[in-house]
Scaffold this active site. Structure first.
Site, short mmCIF file in Angstrom:
data_model
loop_
_atom_site.label_atom_id
_atom_site.label_comp_id
_atom_site.label_asym_id
_atom_site.label_seq_id
_atom_site.Cartn_x
_atom_site.Cartn_y
_atom_site.Cartn_z
N ARG A 1 11.72 3.23 -30.61
CA ARG A 1 11.00 2.82 -31.32
C ARG A 1 12.14 1.75 -32.43
NH1 ARG A 1 6.14 2.10 -31.17
NH2 ARG A 1 5.69 1.22 -32.76
N HIS B 1 7.75 -2.24 -24.81
CA HIS B 1 6.59 -1.94 -25.10
C HIS B 1 6.94 -0.29 -25.47
CE1 HIS B 1 3.43 1.20 -25.49
NE2 HIS B 1 2.99 1.94 -24.64
N PHE C 1 -7.16 -10.30 -29.90
CA PHE C 1 -6.23 -10.92 -28.36
C PHE C 1 -6.28 -10.22 -27.35
CE2 PHE C 1 -4.63 -7.33 -31.56
CZ PHE C 1 -4.10 -5.91 -31.00
N THR D 1 8.22 -5.60 -34.38
CA THR D 1 6.97 -6.40 -33.77
C THR D 1 7.61 -7.43 -33.42
OG1 THR D 1 5.88 -5.40 -32.99
CG2 THR D 1 4.75 -6.65 -32.23
N ARG E 1 14.09 -6.46 -29.66
CA ARG E 1 13.44 -7.51 -29.42
C ARG E 1 14.04 -8.90 -30.35
NH1 ARG E 1 8.39 -3.45 -31.38
NH2 ARG E 1 7.29 -3.51 -29.00
N GLU F 1 1.37 8.27 -22.20
CA GLU F 1 1.29 6.58 -20.52
C GLU F 1 2.48 7.41 -20.22
OE1 GLU F 1 1.22 3.91 -25.48
OE2 GLU F 1 2.94 4.80 -24.63
N ASN G 1 7.64 -9.94 -26.68
CA ASN G 1 8.48 -9.04 -27.27
C ASN G 1 8.64 -7.94 -26.74
OD1 ASN G 1 6.71 -7.13 -27.48
ND2 ASN G 1 5.97 -7.08 -29.17
N TYR H 1 -3.95 -0.42 -22.40
CA TYR H 1 -4.74 -1.56 -24.29
C TYR H 1 -5.89 -0.69 -24.26
CZ TYR H 1 0.57 -2.81 -23.44
OH TYR H 1 1.58 -3.36 -23.76
N LYS I 1 8.48 -5.44 -20.23
CA LYS I 1 7.04 -6.65 -20.53
C LYS I 1 7.41 -8.62 -19.14
CE LYS I 1 5.13 -5.31 -24.56
NZ LYS I 1 4.21 -6.03 -25.71
#
Length: 140
Positions: free
Chosen positions: A87, A117, A59, A93, A104, A128, A114, A51, A11
């Site tokens: 993950r 993704h 948000f 998160t 993270r 995706e 964070n 998203y 990100k």
């Protein structure tokens, strides 16, 4: 165990901090191969489509704004049980709750910023991946 693929985004907070290489090392040390990677500036249309499942949440606008605020690195990762493995490599998160050594815990600034993704299912990974890569872009 089955070899599979998952999708990853490094990100804007992480790319702004010049952390792409460090995050890639954590990914590779965790047993996943990066089989496609591209640095892009996500457009508002791309972010809203990506998203879309959060469109009704309060948000959503802030998330789209953040994801378009700077470059991101989109990736296809491959390995045994890629989705759950990545993950685990990413961590919780909330970086305060993330395990030591996870992306993270090491790099995230906050729940919102964070650093990474990762797909939450094999089905979503395929969707995706297809949003950002063609099969010809993916070289294992």
């Amino acid at each position: 165990m089955a070899v599979s693929r998952t999708f990853s985004i490094i990100k804007p907070d992480a790319t702004a901090g010049n952390l792409t290489g460090a995050i890639n090392k954590v990914i590779e040390d965790g047993g996943l191969r990066i089989i496609a990677q591209r640095r892009i500036r996500m457009t508002q249309v791309q972010a809203e489509r990506f998203y879309a499942m959060h469109a009704e949440r309060p948000f959503f606008g802030e998330l789209v704004e953040f994801m378009t605020s700077g470059p991101v690195v989109v990736q296809v990762l491959q390995g045994e049980n890629a989705v759950p493995r990545y993950r685990k490599i990413m961590g919780a998160t909330n970086p305060a709750e993330a395990d030591e050594g996870t992306i993270r815990k090491l790099f995230a600034k906050s729940i919102g910023e964070n650093s990474a993704h990762g797909s939450d299912s094999d089905e979503n990974a395929a969707i995706e991946i297809a949003q950002f890569f063609s099969e010809g872009d993916i070289v294992g």
